[in-house]
Design a protein around this motif. Structure first.
Motif, PDB file in Angstrom:
ATOM      1  N   GLU A  86       0.889  -1.094   0.063  1.00 34.37           N
ATOM      2  CA  GLU A  86       0.059  -0.006   0.014  1.00 34.37           C
ATOM      3  C   GLU A  86       0.908   1.252   0.051  1.00 34.37           C
ATOM      4  O   GLU A  86       0.682   2.178  -0.831  1.00 34.37           O
ATOM      5  CB  GLU A  86      -0.890   0.119   1.140  1.00 34.37           C
ATOM      6  CG  GLU A  86      -1.568   1.358   1.192  1.00 34.37           C
ATOM      7  CD  GLU A  86      -3.015   1.464   1.460  1.00 34.37           C
ATOM      8  OE1 GLU A  86      -3.690   2.305   1.145  1.00 34.37           O
ATOM      9  OE2 GLU A  86      -3.872   0.146   1.294  1.00 34.37           O
ATOM     10  N   GLN A  87       1.758   1.401   0.693  1.00 35.06           N
ATOM     11  CA  GLN A  87       2.607   2.448   0.753  1.00 35.06           C
ATOM     12  C   GLN A  87       3.312   2.724  -0.613  1.00 35.06           C
ATOM     13  O   GLN A  87       3.288   4.124  -0.574  1.00 35.06           O
ATOM     14  CB  GLN A  87       3.941   2.108   1.829  1.00 35.06           C
ATOM     15  CG  GLN A  87       4.862   3.065   1.963  1.00 35.06           C
ATOM     16  CD  GLN A  87       6.247   2.669   2.647  1.00 35.06           C
ATOM     17  OE1 GLN A  87       6.079   1.517   3.375  1.00 35.06           O
ATOM     18  NE2 GLN A  87       7.317   3.403   2.703  1.00 35.06           N
ATOM     19  N   HIS A  88       3.588   1.906  -1.322  1.00 32.86           N
ATOM     20  CA  HIS A  88       4.015   2.238  -2.535  1.00 32.86           C
ATOM     21  C   HIS A  88       3.214   2.410  -3.739  1.00 32.86           C
ATOM     22  O   HIS A  88       3.478   3.017  -4.747  1.00 32.86           O
ATOM     23  CB  HIS A  88       5.113   1.213  -3.033  1.00 32.86           C
ATOM     24  CG  HIS A  88       6.362   1.329  -2.067  1.00 32.86           C
ATOM     25  ND1 HIS A  88       7.201   2.402  -1.708  1.00 32.86           N
ATOM     26  CD2 HIS A  88       6.730   0.002  -1.049  1.00 32.86           C
ATOM     27  CE1 HIS A  88       7.982   1.737  -0.983  1.00 32.86           C
ATOM     28  NE2 HIS A  88       7.900   0.485  -0.378  1.00 32.86           N
ATOM     29  N   ASP A  89       1.993   1.553  -3.656  1.00 33.24           N
ATOM     30  CA  ASP A  89       0.956   1.476  -4.635  1.00 33.24           C
ATOM     31  C   ASP A  89       0.222   2.711  -4.895  1.00 33.24           C
ATOM     32  O   ASP A  89      -0.422   2.673  -5.917  1.00 33.24           O
ATOM     33  CB  ASP A  89       0.108   0.157  -4.520  1.00 33.24           C
ATOM     34  CG  ASP A  89       0.917  -1.168  -4.607  1.00 33.24           C
ATOM     35  OD1 ASP A  89       2.199  -1.056  -5.321  1.00 33.24           O
ATOM     36  OD2 ASP A  89       0.367  -2.014  -4.245  1.00 33.24           O
ATOM     37  N   GLN A  90       0.117   3.489  -3.805  1.00 37.94           N
ATOM     38  CA  GLN A  90      -0.696   4.949  -4.077  1.00 37.94           C
ATOM     39  C   GLN A  90       0.014   5.920  -4.875  1.00 37.94           C
ATOM     40  O   GLN A  90      -0.382   7.020  -5.326  1.00 37.94           O
ATOM     41  CB  GLN A  90      -1.164   5.092  -2.769  1.00 37.94           C
ATOM     42  CG  GLN A  90       0.026   5.593  -1.719  1.00 37.94           C
ATOM     43  CD  GLN A  90      -0.279   6.128  -0.390  1.00 37.94           C
ATOM     44  OE1 GLN A  90      -1.267   6.828  -0.253  1.00 37.94           O
ATOM     45  NE2 GLN A  90      -0.040   5.420   0.601  1.00 37.94           N
ATOM     46  N   GLU A  91       1.352   5.327  -5.424  1.00 36.21           N
ATOM     47  CA  GLU A  91       2.168   6.450  -6.174  1.00 36.21           C
ATOM     48  C   GLU A  91       2.071   6.101  -7.778  1.00 36.21           C
ATOM     49  O   GLU A  91       2.434   6.869  -8.552  1.00 36.21           O
ATOM     50  CB  GLU A  91       3.533   6.601  -5.752  1.00 36.21           C
ATOM     51  CG  GLU A  91       3.689   7.043  -4.479  1.00 36.21           C
ATOM     52  CD  GLU A  91       5.216   7.056  -3.929  1.00 36.21           C
ATOM     53  OE1 GLU A  91       5.996   6.984  -4.640  1.00 36.21           O
ATOM     54  OE2 GLU A  91       5.423   7.709  -2.775  1.00 36.21           O
ATOM     55  N   GLY A  92       1.358   4.908  -7.971  1.00 34.40           N
ATOM     56  CA  GLY A  92       0.946   4.690  -9.547  1.00 34.40           C
ATOM     57  C   GLY A  92       2.111   4.265 -10.448  1.00 34.40           C
ATOM     58  O   GLY A  92       2.371   4.611 -11.455  1.00 34.40           O
ATOM     59  N   ARG A  93       3.294   3.902  -9.645  1.00 30.84           N
ATOM     60  CA  ARG A  93       4.573   3.512 -10.123  1.00 30.84           C
ATOM     61  C   ARG A  93       4.789   2.064 -11.044  1.00 30.84           C
ATOM     62  O   ARG A  93       5.771   2.029 -11.641  1.00 30.84           O
ATOM     63  CB  ARG A  93       5.660   3.556  -9.299  1.00 30.84           C
ATOM     64  CG  ARG A  93       5.789   4.887  -8.577  1.00 30.84           C
ATOM     65  CD  ARG A  93       6.765   5.260  -7.686  1.00 30.84           C
ATOM     66  NE  ARG A  93       6.897   6.229  -6.941  1.00 30.84           N
ATOM     67  CZ  ARG A  93       7.596   7.282  -7.420  1.00 30.84           C
ATOM     68  NH1 ARG A  93       8.482   7.206  -8.227  1.00 30.84           N
ATOM     69  NH2 ARG A  93       7.811   8.528  -6.760  1.00 30.84           N
ATOM     70  N   LEU A  94       3.973   1.267 -11.049  1.00 34.25           N
ATOM     71  CA  LEU A  94       3.965  -0.037 -11.485  1.00 34.25           C
ATOM     72  C   LEU A  94       2.820  -0.813 -12.113  1.00 34.25           C
ATOM     73  O   LEU A  94       1.751  -0.617 -11.632  1.00 34.25           O
ATOM     74  CB  LEU A  94       4.325  -0.803 -10.352  1.00 34.25           C
ATOM     75  CG  LEU A  94       4.915  -2.518 -10.650  1.00 34.25           C
ATOM     76  CD1 LEU A  94       5.991  -2.518 -11.552  1.00 34.25           C
ATOM     77  CD2 LEU A  94       5.136  -3.141  -9.534  1.00 34.25           C
ATOM     78  N   ILE A  95       2.869  -1.033 -13.369  1.00 31.83           N
ATOM     79  CA  ILE A  95       1.990  -1.872 -13.970  1.00 31.83           C
ATOM     80  C   ILE A  95       2.738  -3.189 -14.605  1.00 31.83           C
ATOM     81  O   ILE A  95       3.612  -3.084 -15.234  1.00 31.83           O
ATOM     82  CB  ILE A  95       1.274  -0.990 -15.286  1.00 31.83           C
ATOM     83  CG1 ILE A  95       0.731   0.297 -14.634  1.00 31.83           C
ATOM     84  CG2 ILE A  95       0.227  -1.941 -15.837  1.00 31.83           C
ATOM     85  CD1 ILE A  95       0.110   1.213 -15.926  1.00 31.83           C
ATOM     86  N   THR A  96       2.125  -4.322 -14.724  1.00 30.21           N
ATOM     87  CA  THR A  96       2.681  -5.588 -15.133  1.00 30.21           C
ATOM     88  C   THR A  96       1.382  -6.143 -15.981  1.00 30.21           C
ATOM     89  O   THR A  96       0.314  -6.112 -15.482  1.00 30.21           O
ATOM     90  CB  THR A  96       2.999  -6.542 -14.009  1.00 30.21           C
ATOM     91  OG1 THR A  96       3.824  -5.977 -13.061  1.00 30.21           O
ATOM     92  CG2 THR A  96       3.421  -7.917 -14.550  1.00 30.21           C
ATOM     93  N   LEU A  97       1.610  -6.536 -16.932  1.00 30.84           N
ATOM     94  CA  LEU A  97       0.617  -7.058 -18.248  1.00 30.84           C
ATOM     95  C   LEU A  97       1.039  -8.285 -18.292  1.00 30.84           C
ATOM     96  O   LEU A  97       2.542  -8.638 -18.572  1.00 30.84           O
ATOM     97  CB  LEU A  97       0.910  -6.342 -19.367  1.00 30.84           C
ATOM     98  CG  LEU A  97       0.226  -4.922 -19.430  1.00 30.84           C
ATOM     99  CD1 LEU A  97       0.152  -4.110 -20.900  1.00 30.84           C
ATOM    100  CD2 LEU A  97      -0.995  -4.807 -18.899  1.00 30.84           C
ATOM    101  N   ASP A  98       0.292  -9.253 -18.112  1.00 26.64           N
ATOM    102  CA  ASP A  98       0.380 -10.861 -18.705  1.00 26.64           C
ATOM    103  C   ASP A  98       0.138 -10.733 -20.070  1.00 26.64           C
ATOM    104  O   ASP A  98      -1.279 -10.802 -20.471  1.00 26.64           O
ATOM    105  CB  ASP A  98      -0.380 -11.614 -17.788  1.00 26.64           C
ATOM    106  CG  ASP A  98      -0.264 -13.169 -18.215  1.00 26.64           C
ATOM    107  OD1 ASP A  98       0.452 -13.361 -19.069  1.00 26.64           O
ATOM    108  OD2 ASP A  98      -0.579 -14.203 -17.343  1.00 26.64           O
ATOM    109  N   MET A  99       1.102 -10.789 -21.060  1.00 29.27           N
ATOM    110  CA  MET A  99       0.646 -10.995 -22.395  1.00 29.27           C
ATOM    111  C   MET A  99       0.661 -12.332 -23.054  1.00 29.27           C
ATOM    112  O   MET A  99       0.587 -12.788 -24.025  1.00 29.27           O
ATOM    113  CB  MET A  99       1.780 -10.192 -23.245  1.00 29.27           C
ATOM    114  CG  MET A  99       1.781  -8.848 -22.765  1.00 29.27           C
ATOM    115  SD  MET A  99       0.190  -8.007 -22.844  1.00 29.27           S
ATOM    116  CE  MET A  99       0.127  -7.671 -24.606  1.00 29.27           C
ATOM    117  N   GLY A 100       0.511 -13.387 -22.089  1.00 26.11           N
ATOM    118  CA  GLY A 100       0.469 -14.732 -22.447  1.00 26.11           C
ATOM    119  C   GLY A 100       1.879 -15.451 -22.805  1.00 26.11           C
ATOM    120  O   GLY A 100       2.365 -16.233 -21.683  1.00 26.11           O
ATOM    121  N   SER A 101       2.721 -15.157 -23.670  1.00 26.92           N
ATOM    122  CA  SER A 101       3.846 -15.705 -23.743  1.00 26.92           C
ATOM    123  C   SER A 101       5.052 -14.904 -23.005  1.00 26.92           C
ATOM    124  O   SER A 101       6.156 -15.295 -23.122  1.00 26.92           O
ATOM    125  CB  SER A 101       4.159 -15.702 -25.279  1.00 26.92           C
ATOM    126  OG  SER A 101       4.288 -14.470 -25.929  1.00 26.92           O
TER     127      SER A 101
END
Length: 120
Positions: A86-101
């Motif tokens: 939570e402490q870090h996630d409120q800053e919008g710094r990370l997105i991970t996409l599962d693209m299948g391969s």
């Protein structure tokens, strides 16, 4: 196997960047995956029309601060926002996409300005 063209760009404020030709540059670069960091905006402040692309945005809770986005031609199988801290996630710094391969990650890591500097 076809190659995937990936681009990463620290825009230092996407709204200002759009006013300086971001959409034209985006189209010319013709990437399959396009990541941006430091969007510095809140949800609803900008409607970016990018036909043929899926959009994932992670906004900081603090106005005008950090933020990331990923635009992909292929629809992701899953999108994960943040890292579960939570402490870090409120800053919008990370997105991970599962693209299948593969997994695609965009992260904004600011310069700490003092880490590793030596006193003189």
């Amino acid at each position: 196997m076809a190659m995937t063209k990936m681009i990463s760009w620290n825009v230092n404020g996407i709204r200002a960047c759009v006013g300086k030709g971001f959409e034209e540059s985006f189209q010319k670069l013709d990437a399959d995956v396009f990541c941006i960091q430091e969007s510095k905006m809140q949800e609803g402040q900008l409607k970016l029309e990018l036909p043929g692309y899926h959009q994932a945005w992670n906004y900081a809770k603090r106005k005008g601060y950090s933020g990331t986005a990923i635009f992909t031609r292929k629809e992701p199988e899953a999108i994960i926002y943040g890292m579960g801290v939570e402490q870090h996630d409120q800053e919008g710094r990370l997105i991970t996409l599962d693209m299948g391969s593969y997994y695609m990650i965009t992260v904004y890591v600011p310069n700490s300005q003092s880490f590793g500097r030596r006193s003189r």
